[in-house]
Design a protein around this motif. Sequence first.
Motif, mmCIF file in Angstrom:
data_model
loop_
_atom_site.group_PDB
_atom_site.id
_atom_site.type_symbol
_atom_site.label_atom_id
_atom_site.label_comp_id
_atom_site.label_asym_id
_atom_site.label_seq_id
_atom_site.Cartn_x
_atom_site.Cartn_y
_atom_site.Cartn_z
ATOM 1 N N PRO A 109 0.828 -1.211 0.000
ATOM 2 C CA PRO A 109 0.000 0.000 0.000
ATOM 3 C C PRO A 109 0.867 1.269 0.000
ATOM 4 O O PRO A 109 1.873 1.339 0.707
ATOM 5 C CB PRO A 109 -0.799 -0.116 1.309
ATOM 6 C CG PRO A 109 -0.807 -1.573 1.631
ATOM 7 C CD PRO A 109 0.500 -2.102 1.138
ATOM 8 N N GLY A 110 0.472 2.225 -0.810
ATOM 9 C CA GLY A 110 1.201 3.482 -0.887
ATOM 10 C C GLY A 110 2.393 3.459 -1.816
ATOM 11 O O GLY A 110 3.152 4.435 -1.888
ATOM 12 N N GLU A 111 2.554 2.371 -2.568
ATOM 13 C CA GLU A 111 3.719 2.273 -3.464
ATOM 14 C C GLU A 111 3.766 3.407 -4.475
ATOM 15 O O GLU A 111 4.854 3.816 -4.895
ATOM 16 C CB GLU A 111 3.696 0.932 -4.197
ATOM 17 C CG GLU A 111 4.845 0.763 -5.172
ATOM 18 C CD GLU A 111 4.882 -0.613 -5.823
ATOM 19 O OE1 GLU A 111 5.861 -0.893 -6.520
ATOM 20 O OE2 GLU A 111 3.941 -1.391 -5.619
ATOM 21 N N THR A 272 2.913 5.796 3.728
ATOM 22 C CA THR A 272 1.816 6.738 3.899
ATOM 23 C C THR A 272 2.272 8.128 3.479
ATOM 24 O O THR A 272 3.477 8.442 3.504
ATOM 25 C CB THR A 272 1.322 6.773 5.351
ATOM 26 O OG1 THR A 272 2.425 7.090 6.211
ATOM 27 C CG2 THR A 272 0.754 5.430 5.762
ATOM 28 N N GLY A 273 1.310 8.953 3.090
ATOM 29 C CA GLY A 273 1.660 10.280 2.635
ATOM 30 C C GLY A 273 0.493 11.236 2.680
ATOM 31 O O GLY A 273 -0.638 10.855 3.006
ATOM 32 N N GLU A 274 0.777 12.455 2.311
ATOM 33 C CA GLU A 274 -0.232 13.503 2.288
ATOM 34 C C GLU A 274 0.083 14.452 1.145
ATOM 35 O O GLU A 274 1.244 14.856 0.970
ATOM 36 C CB GLU A 274 -0.234 14.260 3.621
ATOM 37 C CG GLU A 274 -1.346 15.275 3.766
ATOM 38 C CD GLU A 274 -1.357 15.913 5.142
ATOM 39 O OE1 GLU A 274 -1.895 17.022 5.259
ATOM 40 O OE2 GLU A 274 -0.822 15.289 6.080
ATOM 41 N N ASP A 275 -0.930 14.756 0.336
ATOM 42 C CA ASP A 275 -0.755 15.638 -0.816
ATOM 43 C C ASP A 275 0.336 15.136 -1.753
ATOM 44 O O ASP A 275 1.119 15.918 -2.305
ATOM 45 C CB ASP A 275 -0.422 17.068 -0.358
ATOM 46 C CG ASP A 275 -1.547 17.691 0.462
ATOM 47 O OD1 ASP A 275 -2.725 17.358 0.183
ATOM 48 O OD2 ASP A 275 -1.256 18.474 1.373
ATOM 49 N N GLY A 276 0.390 13.810 -1.916
ATOM 50 C CA GLY A 276 1.344 13.215 -2.840
ATOM 51 C C GLY A 276 2.755 13.094 -2.315
ATOM 52 O O GLY A 276 3.655 12.680 -3.046
ATOM 53 N N GLN A 307 10.889 11.179 4.181
ATOM 54 C CA GLN A 307 10.088 12.012 3.279
ATOM 55 C C GLN A 307 10.160 11.559 1.815
ATOM 56 O O GLN A 307 9.456 12.097 0.960
ATOM 57 C CB GLN A 307 10.540 13.472 3.381
ATOM 58 C CG GLN A 307 10.349 14.087 4.763
ATOM 59 C CD GLN A 307 11.512 13.796 5.703
ATOM 60 O OE1 GLN A 307 12.674 14.021 5.349
ATOM 61 N NE2 GLN A 307 11.220 13.295 6.894
ATOM 62 N N GLN A 308 10.995 10.596 1.527
ATOM 63 C CA GLN A 308 11.035 9.977 0.198
ATOM 64 C C GLN A 308 11.387 8.503 0.363
ATOM 65 O O GLN A 308 12.122 8.131 1.292
ATOM 66 C CB GLN A 308 12.064 10.649 -0.725
ATOM 67 C CG GLN A 308 11.633 11.998 -1.277
ATOM 68 C CD GLN A 308 12.607 12.504 -2.339
ATOM 69 O OE1 GLN A 308 13.825 12.325 -2.250
ATOM 70 N NE2 GLN A 308 12.074 13.152 -3.365
ATOM 71 N N VAL A 309 10.871 7.667 -0.559
ATOM 72 C CA VAL A 309 11.182 6.243 -0.577
ATOM 73 C C VAL A 309 11.601 5.859 -1.991
ATOM 74 O O VAL A 309 10.865 6.122 -2.960
ATOM 75 C CB VAL A 309 9.975 5.377 -0.144
ATOM 76 C CG1 VAL A 309 10.316 3.894 -0.253
ATOM 77 C CG2 VAL A 309 9.545 5.729 1.280
#
Length: 443
Positions: A109-111, A272-276, A307-309
Motif C-alpha cells: 500500500p502506498g507504493e 503513507t503520505g499527504e498531498d502526494g 520524506q522519500q522512498v
Amino acid sequence: MTLRVAIVGGGPAGIYAADILTKSEVDVSVDILERLPAPFGLVRYGVAPDHPRIKEIIKALDRVLAKDEIRFLGNVDFGTDVKLEDLREYYDAVVFSTGAKADRDLGIPGEELSLGAADFVSWYDAHPDDAPTWSFDDATSVAVLGVGNVALDVARVLAKTADEMLVTDIPAQVYEGLATKKITDVHVFARRGPAYAKFSPLELRELNHSPNVEVVVHPEGFDVDADGMEHIGKHKAQKMVLNTLSNWVGRDLEGKPHRIHLHFAEAPVSITGEDGRVTSFRTERTHSPNEDGNVEGTGEFTDWDVQQVYRAIGYRSSALPGLPWDERNAVIPNDEGKVLDINGNPIPGTFVTGWIKRGPVGLIGHTKSDAAQTVGHLLAATTETAPQRTTEAVDAYFVERGVEVFDHDNWLKLDAHEVALGEVQERLRVKVPTREGMLDAGR
C-alpha cells in the motif's frame, strides 16, 4: 558466403555477442542497432558516475565496435524505425539484447508514492530520454529499499554532497539538481539478514570512502543463524560482505554531516503520505527464511520518519514489438537464447542474450558466458536466408525512412566532444545530456 547478423541493443550483452561472433570460425557481418546515439547501455547509463573503475570496461567494448566486421548503427529505435520483418530482409539472424530499464514493483500500500531507482539512476547518469530535473522535495531523511549494488549507488549519490560528485562526468543540470538536496540521513532496508546481502564487496567498502558520509550498521536484526552461516559458506563474496558489515556494527561515529544507515531484517509494509508526499514508511521485523526460502514477519512493526522512498529491488525488462513475451518473468521466452513461440518451438533466426534473456541478475561480466551460449546456438542453426545481403541495402532502407543513423565515427566525435568539455573543467569528461546535443556533437 558471409553470415549477416543484426543485434538489437548496444549495451555490454550485445557487444559481447558481436565480439564472440567475429571470433568464431564463420565469416560474419554484424550490425548493432541501438536506440541511443551512444553505445554501452547500462555501463554508460546505469553505473553511478563516481565509479570510474567500473566504466573502464567501456574502453574494451569500444575496441570491439572498432572491428571491421562490426557496424554500430545508433539512433535507431526498434519497433519505430525498423521492425523484425524488415530486419529479416537484410539479416540471417537477429539477436535481441535490449536489457532492462524499468523498476520492479513493491506490491505494498502506498507504493505509488515511492520513486523508482532506475528513474533516479537515469537522471543522475544524464540519460537523454529522461527528464532533466529531479525533485528531492526538501527531504532530510529518505529510505532506499534493496540490498544490491544499485541500492548502494542510489544511497551514496543521495548522501554525498553535490561538490563531491562534480569530479565525475555529470553535466551542469545534474550538479545543480544535486545541490538542492537537504538530505542528511539515508536509510537502506534489507528484507533479509546480513548473510544474504547482495552487495559486491568492493561496492560496500567504497560506501565508506566519502569524507562527508559515515556508514551506520544498526545491530537490530543483525543476526546470522545456522542457515545464514551455511549460505555464506557457499558464497565467498557474501562472506566478505558480512565480514565488512560486522566490523562496522557498533563502531564509534565520527560526526560527519551525512549518514547512510543499513537496516537488516526489515520488510517493507506500507508507505503513507499527504498531498502526494511521503510522511512515513512502515517495516516489519523478519526472521530466518522458511523452507520455501522466504522470510517471515515477526509482527514487530516500525514507522520511519522519512520524506522519500526509493525502490531499488531490481530492474524489469520491457516487451518488444512483434516478439513473444513472458509477462510473469519479464523476459522473452527462450531456450538457452533461442526465442520460442507460443507453442514452445524455436523461431528461426531469432535469439536473445543478456537481461532480456535471463532477467536482471548477475554483474556485467556474467553477460560474456551468456552471450557465448546464445551465439553457439545461432551459429549451429543459422543459414543464409536474407534476400538482401549488403550493408548498402541496409543504409538505403534507413535513408528512405528518414532515419539519421549514428555510426561509430559519429560516436567517436561525440566521445571526443565530451572529453573536451571535461578538460575545460579538469575532469575526464562531461556528458552531453540531450539527444539533440549528442547528435549535434557527433555530426
